[in-house]
Design an enzyme around this catalytic site. Sequence first.
Site, PDB file in Angstrom:
ATOM      1  N   SER A 108      -2.059  10.484 -24.814  1.00 27.54           N
ATOM      2  CA  SER A 108      -1.865   9.147 -25.670  1.00 27.54           C
ATOM      3  C   SER A 108      -0.059   8.823 -25.484  1.00 27.54           C
ATOM      4  O   SER A 108      -0.003   8.440 -24.111  1.00 27.54           O
ATOM      5  CB  SER A 108      -2.094   9.709 -27.247  1.00 27.54           C
ATOM      6  OG  SER A 108      -2.039   8.393 -27.728  1.00 27.54           O
ATOM      7  N   ASP A 245       0.052   1.902 -25.512  1.00 31.79           N
ATOM      8  CA  ASP A 245       0.526   3.327 -25.363  1.00 31.79           C
ATOM      9  C   ASP A 245      -0.142   3.934 -24.175  1.00 31.79           C
ATOM     10  O   ASP A 245      -0.742   3.097 -23.278  1.00 31.79           O
ATOM     11  CB  ASP A 245       0.435   4.220 -26.413  1.00 31.79           C
ATOM     12  CG  ASP A 245      -1.077   4.255 -26.716  1.00 31.79           C
ATOM     13  OD1 ASP A 245      -1.686   3.439 -26.572  1.00 31.79           O
ATOM     14  OD2 ASP A 245      -1.144   5.238 -27.565  1.00 31.79           O
ATOM     15  N   ASP A 247      -2.743   5.802 -23.566  1.00 36.16           N
ATOM     16  CA  ASP A 247      -4.148   5.638 -23.119  1.00 36.16           C
ATOM     17  C   ASP A 247      -4.883   4.315 -23.736  1.00 36.16           C
ATOM     18  O   ASP A 247      -6.072   4.317 -23.818  1.00 36.16           O
ATOM     19  CB  ASP A 247      -4.740   6.980 -23.969  1.00 36.16           C
ATOM     20  CG  ASP A 247      -4.801   7.149 -25.419  1.00 36.16           C
ATOM     21  OD1 ASP A 247      -3.986   6.260 -26.175  1.00 36.16           O
ATOM     22  OD2 ASP A 247      -5.727   7.511 -26.180  1.00 36.16           O
TER      23      ASP A 247
END
Length: 452
Positions: A108, A245, A247
Amino acid sequence: MPIFGTDGVRGLANGPLTADLALSLAQATAVVLGQGRTAEARRAAGKRLSAVVARDPRVSGEFLSAAVEAGLASSGVDVFDAGVLPTPAAAFLIADMDADFGVMVSASHNPAPDNGIKIFARGGVKLPDVVEERIESAMSGPKLLPTGGAIGRIRRFADAEDRYVVHLLGSLPHRLDGLHVVLDCAHGAASGVSPETFKDAGARVTVIGADPDGININDGVGSTHLDVLSQAVLEHGADVGIAHDGDADRCLAVDATGKIVDGDQIMAILAVSMKSRGRLKDDTLVATVMSNLGLHRAMSAHGIRVETTAVGDRYVLERMNEGGFSLGGEQSGHVIMSDYATTGDGVLTGLHLVAEMARTGKTLAELASIMTVYPQVLVNVRGVDRTRAGSDDVVQDAVARASAELGLSGRVLLRPSGTEEMVRVMVEAGSEDDARRHADALADVVRERLAL
């Protein structure tokens, strides 16, 4: 220590997160998620178990996704390798392909040396804690290890991105024609799909942070570095900026003046829009205890009820699923639109936010003005006994006094950390000075009373 955290398994790649661990985790996942009535019925009908695997572009994702796919195939699971795609795309594709489960390899918003493994059940939904515990236990147990033709196949999922883009475009209530959007893709998983989808929806698109090289993900760009996006919006004279962000399960925004529009404001805009179109189930929004007081005030003014959960998108999702609610999320930009997604989807959120600008003819600043953002000060008090935060009389008296003084113009929240000996003190007030004064005073009480 358990290997599963609040959002899957995460850590330094080739540190605690090795290829061996990824392979063993995948084999255990096949054991646990390959059981149950649905899986047995599929086998009885002559169907093989299948899984979707995707990853973000960080360099370690290559060997970790290869290890995951090897573990699944060696367990008799057919793998659809979707390559680099956002986490919500993986979740969507699991349902779209009627796969038995799926795996996303991503850390992430973490820096490039980290990575993670997220597992989704049938339908693209996150796993409950009890299933994660069963998978972790199965890592030390027997594996499936079929032979011959029962071994799983690994196939490139050639049209994975196209399926996801078509799904996103089909969700839109209005095209984006005439709007200039700057997209910051964080050199992450949305670097290809987000610009393509916004262009297909009719927007004029300027792209930054969309040149992933495996080691630059989240590096000075994306939703954790919004100053870059603000500058780009001003430089290009754009109408709006959208930041993802690594992911792409988050979306934060910037208006035409460069001012940040956070997740609470985005939820407020979408909630009011959805209610006006009869799309907001039970006129209810689900948010966490950390959402700004201004969100609660704005929703009340528009006849929308706010259900509050603990911090974490998994808790928001749980409450949304329990109540069948259609919108929820966090201040951080995890926004869940359950009519179209089973998890936070930054591309979907950004598209719908810009679509509301196009539908109403209003600027993002005008739309965001429905919510007054109250100054919010957060102090992390470390080295204290977090277990006594809710029971110490002196601490609770201090909270009560601060709450009484703030009255309807503010809010106080003490939140023990779930993993560290720390208590978070959050105060909202009508002014930054009042919020800071109360937060610092309460932090001093917590520090003195709960010291270890």
